[in-house]
Design an enzyme around this catalytic site. Structure first.
Site, PDB file in Angstrom:
ATOM      1  N   HIS A 230      35.437  28.022  37.320  1.00 56.25           N
ATOM      2  CA  HIS A 230      36.218  28.664  38.376  1.00 56.25           C
ATOM      3  C   HIS A 230      37.098  27.667  39.129  1.00 56.25           C
ATOM      4  O   HIS A 230      37.745  28.022  40.110  1.00 56.25           O
ATOM      5  CB  HIS A 230      35.299  29.387  39.360  1.00 56.25           C
ATOM      6  CG  HIS A 230      34.712  30.641  38.799  1.00 56.25           C
ATOM      7  ND1 HIS A 230      35.486  31.734  38.484  1.00 56.25           N
ATOM      8  CD2 HIS A 230      33.437  30.969  38.469  1.00 56.25           C
ATOM      9  CE1 HIS A 230      34.702  32.693  37.998  1.00 56.25           C
ATOM     10  NE2 HIS A 230      33.470  32.254  37.974  1.00 56.25           N
TER      11      HIS A 230
ATOM     12  N   TYR B 278      32.273  31.769  45.395  1.00 57.05           N
ATOM     13  CA  TYR B 278      31.182  31.962  44.447  1.00 57.05           C
ATOM     14  C   TYR B 278      29.852  31.452  44.995  1.00 57.05           C
ATOM     15  O   TYR B 278      28.792  31.919  44.570  1.00 57.05           O
ATOM     16  CB  TYR B 278      31.529  31.345  43.092  1.00 57.05           C
ATOM     17  CG  TYR B 278      32.364  32.301  42.283  1.00 57.05           C
ATOM     18  CD1 TYR B 278      31.771  33.367  41.623  1.00 57.05           C
ATOM     19  CD2 TYR B 278      33.748  32.195  42.248  1.00 57.05           C
ATOM     20  CE1 TYR B 278      32.530  34.287  40.916  1.00 57.05           C
ATOM     21  CE2 TYR B 278      34.519  33.114  41.548  1.00 57.05           C
ATOM     22  CZ  TYR B 278      33.898  34.155  40.885  1.00 57.05           C
ATOM     23  OH  TYR B 278      34.659  35.078  40.203  1.00 57.05           O
TER      24      TYR B 278
END
Length: 756
Positions: A438, A285
């Site tokens: 996440h 990410y």
């Protein structure tokens, strides 16, 4: 008449004075008289950059080749005609993919217009934008309702933000081509409503510290820079003021939304990045977020230089690129920490942006040029020109990845990621904070690589990104039921329960703590960290060393996991290896019928294929993969058992990979010190059908001291040579002196560990 003549004389004098002043002003450099807020292009590609690029065309091979490829692609798009369909699909569906393609085409066509000065590209961008203007003002929310923040062109605001980040660059490139009336039409009916929907209409998406909101901030800010709209720029930098959020609101990943007032682009730099440049969600990410971070920062640098955005938080944006490049294996693939798709690498377009911008606005590190050369493309803008000239002039040097310890948390005090590199062996040791929504529940986990190939794997995420047939290309339910759970990782699971009970709100409050990191000795590199909150009443201290020993063919891994608890527990200690089983020194019984190992916390997704009781002090397990041999030697006792497991139980849609694991299980133990060595050795040639050095070089592995203060391990190889590794379990600073007696022999040293 006399008065009229006097008036004429005065007028001539005034005109002469103005003319003289004008002539004098020509000596002032253009850079001092240009109003940069009005000049276009100014956002990423600049007016001066256009002049410089045109002057170099035909003489900068990597830039020229990139330009030729882009021109070929965009010419084909123009020939095919414009298509702006009514939105209806999830990720991977036709309308989603078409609008996604359109944002790239628009941006690239705008660049071609500026660089090649060919009106057909400006006309194409204009016509497509006008079609979007006509469509957008008729659109309701996207018909797909899964997202916590629905867009209009796309099923989620995230993709709407992607679109505006790219399209703002296209608009900047054709700004002066458009009439005032055309600009007003686009800004009134398309760009401002688009920015308002992303931000004001979708605060649950925008008003956060998260990679999603970073895209939103950049989208609003970049179109604001092009339109010279200070209100939008401020909204991008600082978030929406005086906004109240539902205290129970959650995002689609299960993470809680921001309630503490921290929002906007600057907060998204301040909070997720550590001073070392590590991004708390992990490299997958970070790669995704680097594009909006850097492209908006470049726009701010060009249009609002007074903000000194590349100096913000001690230049962390540029630092983060070096950190991200170091979070990749020998092939350039990013380590799949937290939610991370395997195979994502620094050949991704976002990393082309990162490398070029870092080189241009950083210290022009020649190592970045070697990566740019491997990427074989550059940005078609000022930074891409700088890289192309650097390569042309032969300035590139190898980007040297070394062992590195990257702190986590805004102040670098929330654990971190240690990467130990020794010859072809790479160890990734995770002792970080939760990693936002996440994050995975895997304190003190690790993965092991050799020449870019996984030896001991981290599973990564459970998702088929942008493949519509698999859950619309979005996260699958197995991401929560398997991939995030502790048993899916190479760390200790207690009582078949995940760390923090897999509760985000609990896990996000805690982080592991570094005991020490040492990489000064190229032959002995060590990382050690402690976790005290994953299980109440239990403390885990893990020390991992990659050692290059002259008595062994390749560097090997020593892994010491010291678990202490207030009460007896069951501990599971897995090894997610790849390849085929070769040999064990214990007898195992295979199962005639496959059943799940458990019913929850990830265990429901593991088939039990075989089991065994440990029958010696050293248990050995050898496997074969990629024409290489590997051996695990681990210390065991009669209470230990081995479970051969395979991922895939309770997975009727085949969403999970069928990868194997070996689990060492200890029952009814308060304290347990797991000690293992993993060797890579030998090779096999399928051509000559010959195996070389296919057996382990370890004769004996023994714990000779294990106290609160120290753990010492003897490693004896097959030739009888013995090495001693002692790790300081506390007081492990480099200045501390230690004295330990083992088998009536004293060992004294200063620092964190002893090896000899």
């Amino acid at each position: 008449m006399k008065n009229q003549f006097s008036f004429i004389l005065i007028l001539v004098f005034v005109l002469f004075t103005i003319y003289s002043c004008k002539n004098e002003s020509t000596s002032i450099p253009d850079s001092e008289i240009i109003n940069t807020s009005q000049e276009h292009p100014k956002l990423i590609l600049t007016a001066q950059g256009v002049k410089d690029i045109r002057a170099q065309l035909g003489k900068i091979p990597i830039f020229d080749n990139t330009l030729a490829k882009v021109k070929e692609e965009i010419d084909a798009e123009i020939e095919a005609g414009i298509e702006v369909p009514i939105p209806k699909d999830y990720s991977g569906g036709y309308t989603h993919v078409r609008h996604k393609r359109n944002w790239v085409v628009l941006q690239q066509a705008g660049l071609l217009y500026q660089i090649l000065d060919d009106e057909k590209y400006a006309k194409y961008v204009k016509n497509m934008l006008m079609q979007y203007e006509a469509l957008y003002k008729t659109l309701p929310l996207h018909p797909k309702t899964r997202s916590y923040a629905r867009g209009k062109l796309f099923w989620q605001c995230l993709n709407d933000s992607n679109w505006l980040v790219y399209v703002s660059q296209a608009y900047d490139c054709i700004y002066n081509y458009l009439s005032k009336e055309e600009r007003n039409k686009l800004e009134t009916n398309l760009f401002r409503p688009f920015a308002d929907h992303i931000s004001i209409d979708s605060p649950q998406f925008y008003q956060r510290v998260h990679n999603h909101s970073t895209w939103g901030n950049a989208a609003v800010g970049m179109i604001g820079l092009v339109m010279d709209d200070q209100e939008l720029i401020d909204r991008a930098l600082y978030g929406i003021k005086d906004l109240k959020l539902d205290a129970k609101a959650k995002d689609d990943d299960g993470g809680f939304l921001n309630k503490d007032g921290k929002a906007g682009f600057l907060a998204n730099i301040e909070e997720p990045f550590s001073p070392d440049g590590y991004y708390n969600e992990g490299p997958y990410y970070q790669r995704y977020a680097m594009y909006p971070f850097l492209i908006f920062a470049e726009g701010l640098h060009n249009v609002k230089p007074e903000l000194k955005i590349f100096e913000y938080k001690e230049g962390v944006l540029l630092k983060s690129i070096n950190a991200l490049l170091n979070l990749s294996d020998a092939d350039g693939d990013f380590f799949p920490l937290n939610d991370g798709q395997k195979g994502m690498s620094y050949y991704n377009s976002a990393l082309v942006t990162a490398v070029d911008i870092s080189y241009h606005y950083g210290n022009q590190d020649p190592g970045l040029l070697s990566i740019a050369k491997e990427q074989n493309q550059v940005l078609l803008d000022d930074s891409g020109l700088a890289v192309a000239l650097g390569i042309k002039n032969g300035k590139e040097e190898p980007f040297n990845k070394k062992s590195i310890n990257l702190s986590d948390g805004p102040k670098g005090t929330q654990g971190g990621i240690a990467i130990l590199r020794n010859q072809d062996i790479e160890l990734v040791f995770k002792y970080a904070a939760q990693g936002s929504s996440h994050g995975h529940y895997d304190k003190l986990s690790y993965s092991l690589y050799e020449r870019g190939e996984e030896v001991i794997q981290d599973y990564g995420l459970a998702r088929f990104v942008n493949i519509e047939q698999k859950g619309g290309g979005n996260y699958l339910k197995e991401n929560k039921t398997w991939a995030k759970q502790t048993i899916a990782h190479n760390t200790v699971t207690q009582n078949e329960t995940s760390h923090f009970n897999a509760k985000y709100e609990v896990g996000s409050q805690h982080h592991s703590v570094l005991n020490y990191f040492s990489s000064e000795n190229k032959n002995v590199q060590v990382a050690s960290a402690k976790e005290s909150n994953a299980y109440p009443g239990t403390e885990m201290l893990r020390t991992m060393a990659v050692i290059n020993d002259e008595d062994f063919e390749k560097p090997y891994l020593i892994d010491i996991m010291k678990v202490t608890s207030d009460s007896p527990n069951q501990y599971d200690y897995p090894f997610y290896y790849f390849g085929q089983v070769l040999q064990t020194n214990f007898e195992y019984q295979t199962k005639e019928t496959l059943k799940a190992l458990g019913s929850k916390n990830g265990y429901q997704h593991l088939y039990l294929e075989a089991s065994a009781k440990a029958n010696s002090d050293n248990s050995k397990f050898s496997w074969f993969n990629n024409n290489k041999f590997y051996t695990l030697t681990t210390i065991t006792n009669s209470n230990d058992e081995f479970l051969f497991a395979r991922i895939g139980a309770n997975d009727p849609e085949f969403n999970l990979r069928r990868d194997p694991a070996l689990i060492l299980r200890t029952k009814n133990s308060k304290d347990k010190t797991f000690v293992s060595v993993i060797e890579s050795h030998g090779s096999y040639s399928p051509v000559s059908e010959s195996a070389i050095n296919s057996n382990s070089s370890i004769k004996d592995l023994e714990v000779v001291l294990d106290t609160e203060a120290y753990t010492a391990v003897h490693i004896t190889n097959i030739n009888g040579s013995t090495k001693l590794f002692i790790t300081a379990n506390k007081n492990a600073s480099t200045e501390t002196s230690h004295s330990v007696k083992i088998n009536d022999k004293n060992y004294e040293w200063s620092g964190s560990y002893y090896f000899n």
